[in-house]
Design a protein around this motif. Structure first.
Motif, PDB file in Angstrom:
ATOM      1  N   ARG A 130      -0.315  -5.992  -2.041  1.00  0.00           N
ATOM      2  CA  ARG A 130       0.275  -4.871  -2.785  1.00  0.00           C
ATOM      3  C   ARG A 130       0.276  -3.601  -1.922  1.00  0.00           C
ATOM      4  NH1 ARG A 130       0.322  -3.061  -8.205  1.00  0.00           N
ATOM      5  NH2 ARG A 130       1.654  -1.200  -8.226  1.00  0.00           N
ATOM      6  N   PHE A 131      -0.823  -3.353  -1.207  1.00  0.00           N
ATOM      7  CA  PHE A 131      -0.901  -2.168  -0.355  1.00  0.00           C
ATOM      8  C   PHE A 131       0.086  -2.241   0.813  1.00  0.00           C
ATOM      9  CE2 PHE A 131      -5.393  -1.061  -1.842  1.00  0.00           C
ATOM     10  CZ  PHE A 131      -4.961   0.075  -2.502  1.00  0.00           C
ATOM     11  N   MET A 132       0.261  -3.442   1.404  1.00  0.00           N
ATOM     12  CA  MET A 132       1.207  -3.570   2.523  1.00  0.00           C
ATOM     13  C   MET A 132       2.634  -3.306   2.048  1.00  0.00           C
ATOM     14  SD  MET A 132      -0.363  -6.855   4.599  1.00  0.00           S
ATOM     15  CE  MET A 132       0.988  -6.846   5.760  1.00  0.00           C
ATOM     16  N   THR A 133       2.961  -3.825   0.852  1.00  0.00           N
ATOM     17  CA  THR A 133       4.300  -3.581   0.304  1.00  0.00           C
ATOM     18  C   THR A 133       4.506  -2.098   0.011  1.00  0.00           C
ATOM     19  OG1 THR A 133       4.229  -5.783  -0.699  1.00  0.00           O
ATOM     20  CG2 THR A 133       5.902  -4.251  -1.504  1.00  0.00           C
ATOM     21  N   ALA A 181      -1.330   7.562   7.358  1.00  0.00           N
ATOM     22  CA  ALA A 181      -2.780   7.400   7.199  1.00  0.00           C
ATOM     23  C   ALA A 181      -3.473   8.760   7.097  1.00  0.00           C
ATOM     24  CB  ALA A 181      -3.347   6.600   8.368  1.00  0.00           C
ATOM     25  N   ILE A 182      -2.992   9.750   7.869  1.00  0.00           N
ATOM     26  CA  ILE A 182      -3.565  11.100   7.784  1.00  0.00           C
ATOM     27  C   ILE A 182      -3.361  11.670   6.383  1.00  0.00           C
ATOM     28  CG2 ILE A 182      -3.336  13.468   8.648  1.00  0.00           C
ATOM     29  CD1 ILE A 182      -2.608  12.300  11.370  1.00  0.00           C
ATOM     30  N   SER A 183      -2.160  11.466   5.821  1.00  0.00           N
ATOM     31  CA  SER A 183      -1.899  11.932   4.453  1.00  0.00           C
ATOM     32  C   SER A 183      -2.784  11.189   3.454  1.00  0.00           C
ATOM     33  CB  SER A 183      -0.425  11.725   4.100  1.00  0.00           C
ATOM     34  OG  SER A 183       0.412  12.428   5.000  1.00  0.00           O
ATOM     35  N   GLY A 184      -3.039   9.889   3.721  1.00  0.00           N
ATOM     36  CA  GLY A 184      -3.918   9.125   2.841  1.00  0.00           C
ATOM     37  C   GLY A 184      -5.343   9.649   2.845  1.00  0.00           C
ATOM     38  N   VAL A 185      -5.833  10.075   4.020  1.00  0.00           N
ATOM     39  CA  VAL A 185      -7.175  10.663   4.087  1.00  0.00           C
ATOM     40  C   VAL A 185      -7.211  11.969   3.295  1.00  0.00           C
ATOM     41  CG1 VAL A 185      -8.908  11.643   5.633  1.00  0.00           C
ATOM     42  CG2 VAL A 185      -7.673   9.580   6.301  1.00  0.00           C
ATOM     43  N   THR A 186      -6.158  12.777   3.443  1.00  0.00           N
ATOM     44  CA  THR A 186      -6.102  14.047   2.721  1.00  0.00           C
ATOM     45  C   THR A 186      -6.090  13.836   1.212  1.00  0.00           C
ATOM     46  OG1 THR A 186      -4.826  14.957   4.576  1.00  0.00           O
ATOM     47  CG2 THR A 186      -4.856  16.225   2.536  1.00  0.00           C
ATOM     48  N   GLU A 187      -5.403  12.761   0.762  1.00  0.00           N
ATOM     49  CA  GLU A 187      -5.329  12.468  -0.674  1.00  0.00           C
ATOM     50  C   GLU A 187      -6.552  11.721  -1.184  1.00  0.00           C
ATOM     51  OE1 GLU A 187      -3.137  13.503  -2.745  1.00  0.00           O
ATOM     52  OE2 GLU A 187      -1.717  14.398  -1.337  1.00  0.00           O
ATOM     53  N   GLY A 188      -7.414  11.266  -0.260  1.00  0.00           N
ATOM     54  CA  GLY A 188      -8.646  10.599  -0.663  1.00  0.00           C
ATOM     55  C   GLY A 188      -8.498   9.137  -1.003  1.00  0.00           C
ATOM     56  N   ILE A 189      -7.462   8.451  -0.450  1.00  0.00           N
ATOM     57  CA  ILE A 189      -7.270   7.035  -0.779  1.00  0.00           C
ATOM     58  C   ILE A 189      -7.638   6.118   0.382  1.00  0.00           C
ATOM     59  CG2 ILE A 189      -5.487   7.538  -2.494  1.00  0.00           C
ATOM     60  CD1 ILE A 189      -3.385   6.768  -0.440  1.00  0.00           C
ATOM     61  N   CYS A 190      -8.016   6.660   1.539  1.00  0.00           N
ATOM     62  CA  CYS A 190      -8.508   5.832   2.641  1.00  0.00           C
ATOM     63  C   CYS A 190      -9.593   6.604   3.386  1.00  0.00           C
ATOM     64  CB  CYS A 190      -7.389   5.393   3.581  1.00  0.00           C
ATOM     65  SG  CYS A 190      -6.508   6.730   4.404  1.00  0.00           S
ATOM     66  N   LEU A 224       2.129   4.750  -2.323  1.00  0.00           N
ATOM     67  CA  LEU A 224       0.744   4.353  -2.049  1.00  0.00           C
ATOM     68  C   LEU A 224      -0.210   4.895  -3.100  1.00  0.00           C
ATOM     69  CD1 LEU A 224       0.035   4.521   1.805  1.00  0.00           C
ATOM     70  CD2 LEU A 224      -0.283   2.604   0.277  1.00  0.00           C
ATOM     71  N   LEU A 225       0.013   6.145  -3.529  1.00  0.00           N
ATOM     72  CA  LEU A 225      -0.847   6.728  -4.566  1.00  0.00           C
ATOM     73  C   LEU A 225      -0.735   5.947  -5.870  1.00  0.00           C
ATOM     74  CD1 LEU A 225      -0.234  10.559  -3.969  1.00  0.00           C
ATOM     75  CD2 LEU A 225      -2.320   9.280  -3.488  1.00  0.00           C
ATOM     76  N   ASN A 226       0.498   5.550  -6.244  1.00  0.00           N
ATOM     77  CA  ASN A 226       0.690   4.779  -7.472  1.00  0.00           C
ATOM     78  C   ASN A 226      -0.002   3.425  -7.387  1.00  0.00           C
ATOM     79  OD1 ASN A 226       2.250   6.881  -8.495  1.00  0.00           O
ATOM     80  ND2 ASN A 226       4.167   5.994  -7.740  1.00  0.00           N
ATOM     81  N   ALA A 227       0.135   2.778  -6.219  1.00  0.00           N
ATOM     82  CA  ALA A 227      -0.505   1.464  -6.050  1.00  0.00           C
ATOM     83  C   ALA A 227      -2.026   1.592  -6.092  1.00  0.00           C
ATOM     84  CB  ALA A 227      -0.064   0.840  -4.727  1.00  0.00           C
ATOM     85  N   PHE A 228      -2.567   2.640  -5.474  1.00  0.00           N
ATOM     86  CA  PHE A 228      -4.022   2.839  -5.451  1.00  0.00           C
ATOM     87  C   PHE A 228      -4.574   3.041  -6.863  1.00  0.00           C
ATOM     88  CE2 PHE A 228      -7.983   5.130  -4.798  1.00  0.00           C
ATOM     89  CZ  PHE A 228      -8.542   4.475  -3.705  1.00  0.00           C
ATOM     90  N   ASN A 229      -3.820   3.753  -7.694  1.00  0.00           N
ATOM     91  CA  ASN A 229      -4.277   4.012  -9.063  1.00  0.00           C
ATOM     92  C   ASN A 229      -4.125   2.795  -9.968  1.00  0.00           C
ATOM     93  OD1 ASN A 229      -4.942   6.691  -8.460  1.00  0.00           O
ATOM     94  ND2 ASN A 229      -2.842   7.378  -8.841  1.00  0.00           N
TER      95      ASN A 229
END
Length: 650
Positions: A31-34, A94-103, A48-53
């Protein structure tokens, strides 16, 4: 019975329907790769945010799975030989993901390391340009702690792959990036122990039989060299050299590079013979001569300088020090006479080397931080501190300057009469003391106010006792007295260069360490004269009285300052609980942080805390006061054990 079993089955189905779905690693990764590919196509992190939630599981499980998905996608892109822009888009996501707190915060650095390890150098140049542009991101609080070691390792790996001669610009960019990334006080780049690059070996012909220098000059003298007019310009005219260039001179000259590479060899006596014979050499190439002379100045600065980690055996003789001083002046004179702009170049080199002395002093002091702590808030200063701050020490920079107050004239009966203008203090003894020196500042600077003894005075008795000819038994030696040992350590820290030098020797006790230091001092200090001995009889008697062991009651023992042995013994029991005790010993937060940064060993931290408390309290650093602080900190077991130890020792 059938109705009971059916009801239980219905209960289980209802409970299963109410429980949350379990985390599945394969499904979450797919799901994350898609979602990652969808986010790359839309250039937005929302998929990515929607999938993480939406994916079930704990936050830590989902973060680790997303990190793995990023690495799998980067691997596929590298295998498919995708352009650098695609790889950089994944790292930016990935940098945006760190900022959003999902990685996790280390994910962008791991991806950068994977990319740089797999790509050729020409594409690494493009990737590193992205790294340079985002230096502000790497220095932010979110990324710096997690990524500084990754970036340092990544840059070192790149430097190993690059050629210093063919990729000079790229190597320079990496060094400049590291200088921008890390603060000046970063200890990983300071070479604190002053180690040398021993791999920088200058290769030259060491076989005289293979040398053609002598044959070449002989052939030139016999046959001569025919040079047509106009073939060599005026600027290229050969310079005459008074010293013939034979193999012996060639070998001696290039062997100097080994001493420049490892200056420690210069402390051997044989090293100075080569220097003395070559300083008069006048080389024909001005730029080459400038390089060699500059190497001499750098070498001389190291030999004369005070380096914290330099061995105590590396000491110059008076003759060598004088020779270095004279030769340094000669080198600066040669540099000023060397074209082009010799005088300007010489002054610039002297200025840079003087600045280097400040850099060495800063490293010798342990590289203290350049950032000063903010001053204490006014509500924490109290009434007295607030008055001192406002009227004596601090004034805002933008405030108006204070008008000077008119000084009231002193009454005549205070100043007194007569030509000396004797100040009257209202008491004969106070008046006498006040008028011993008219200038109070000069009186404070007087040598008579220097209460700290010299090394010769303090260790004179210990040096005499260490001499085997005097046949003094160990139990009667001054170094075995705990009071004497503590004072000796304080004095060595202030006056002896040996105190802070590293050593491979392991000392089991303080008397053993002091015995070793006394032997070193005995070799360096001049022997005491008879006049000094007879003139200090009274002082020695006073010292002996202070050093005598006495048997006192437990109450008296608790009122005495703690000894070094007591601190050493109690520190091992205090251990990990030192930090709970620190606030009750009135230790500042900055002192606690300094203790934590100095050592990882809990026993050493506890010992440093107790020693700092003893320095702060002086004579009031008694077992009673320490027991009271332990009780306030809730460490009643330690307080009881310390009280029992004090009673037992008495």
């Amino acid at each position: 019975m059938a109705s009971a079993s059916s009801s239980r089955a219905a209960e289980r189905r209802s409970v299963g329907a109410m429980s949350p779905p379990l985390f599945s690693l394969p499904e979450a990764r797919l799901r994350f790769m898609t979602s990652t590919r969808e986010a790359l196509n839309h250039k937005s992190i929302k998929p990515l945010l929607n999938a993480f939630n939406q994916i079930p599981g704990s936050e830590n499980e989902k973060k680790c799975t997303l990190d793995q998905a990023f690495r799998v996608i980067v691997e596929e892109e590298i295998i498919n030989k995708a352009p650098c822009e695609n790889l950089l888009a994944i790292i930016s996501l990935a940098i945006s993901g760190v900022t959003e707190g999902i990685c996790t915060a280390s994910t962008p650095f791991v991806l950068l390391g994977d990319v740089l390890d797999c790509l050729p150098l020409d594409q690494c140049d493009k990737i590193f340009t992205f790294v340079e542009k985002n230096v502000a991101t790497w220095k932010s609080n979110t990324f710096y702690s997690a990524g500084k070691n990754y970036l340092l390792r990544m840059c070192n790996d790149l430097l190993r792959r690059l050629s210093k001669s063919q990729n000079t610009v790229f190597c320079g960019r990496i060094q400049l990036f590291l200088a921008r990334l890390f603060p000046l006080s970063e200890k990983s780049g300071l070479n604190l122990q002053s180690q040398f690059n021993l791999e920088n070996v200058t290769v030259f012909n060491t076989n005289e039989h293979e040398s053609t220098l002598g044959q070449k000059h002989a052939e030139e003298r016999e046959e001569g060299m025919d040079v047509e007019e106009g073939e060599m310009g005026d600027d290229e005219a050969p310079t005459s050299c008074s010293i013939p260039i034979d193999y012996n001179l060639y070998r001696k000259f290039w062997s100097l590079q080994d001493y420049f590479r490892n200056p420690v060899q210069c402390y051997e006596k044989v090293s100075w013979k080569t220097f003395l014979k070559l300083m008069d050499l006048q080389l024909s190439d001005s730029n080459f001569r400038r390089h060699i002379l500059l190497q001499y100045l750098i070498l001389f600065q190291y030999l004369k300088g005070q380096v914290k980690f330099k061995s105590s055996n590396y000491v110059l003789t008076d003759e060598q020090s004088l020779w270095i001083e004279d030769t340094t002046k000669a080198v600066y004179q040669l540099l000023s006479e060397n074209p082009p702009d010799g005088e300007r170049f010489s002054k610039m080199v002297e200025h840079i080397l003087n600045t280097e002395e400040n850099w060495n002093s800063w490293k010798n002091e342990g590289c203290p931080s350049f950032v000063k702590e903010r001053s204490q808030p006014e509500f924490q200063l109290g009434v007295t501190g607030l008055i001192l701050k406002r009227f004596f020490f601090f004034r805002p920079a933008d405030s108006k300057p204070m008008r000077p107050m008119r000084k009231r004239p002193a009454p005549e009966d205070f100043l007194g009469k007569g030509p000396n203008k004797k100040i009257l203090m209202g008491n004969e003894e106070l008046t006498r003391l006040w008028n011993l020196c008219p200038d109070n500042m000069e009186a404070c600077k007087s040598e008579s106010r220097e209460y700290m003894p010299t090394l010769e005075e303090f260790f004179e008795e210990a040096i005499e006792q260490a001499d085997p000819e005097n046949m003094v038994e160990n139990k009667y030696k001054a170094v075995n007295n705990s009071n004497y040992g503590w004072r000796a350590l304080r004095l060595l820290a202030r006056r002896s260069p040996h105190f802070f030098q590293p050593t491979n020797q392991q000392f089991k006790s303080l008397p053993e360490y002091l015995e070793n230091m006394v032997i070193k001092l005995a070799k360096e200090l001049p022997p005491p004269s008879e006049e000094i001995k007879t003139g200090e009889d009274e002082d020695e008697e006073d010292n002996d009285a202070l050093l005598k062991e006495n048997n006192e009651s437990p109450e008296a023992q608790r009122d005495k300052a703690m000894t070094g042995e007591q601190i050493e013994s109690f520190a091992s029991r205090l251990g990990e609980q030192w930090k709970a005790l620190a606030p009750y010993l009135e230790m500042k937060d900055s002192d606690i942080r300094q203790i934590e940064s100095d050592s990882e060993d809990m026993k050493m931290r506890a010992k440093q805390l107790l020693v700092a408390w003893q320095d702060q309290e002086g004579a009031h650093a008694t077992p009673d006061n320490l027991i009271a602080a332990l009780s306030k900190a809730g460490l009643s077991d330690l307080a009881e054990s310390l009280a029992n130890d004090t009673e037992g020792s008495s």
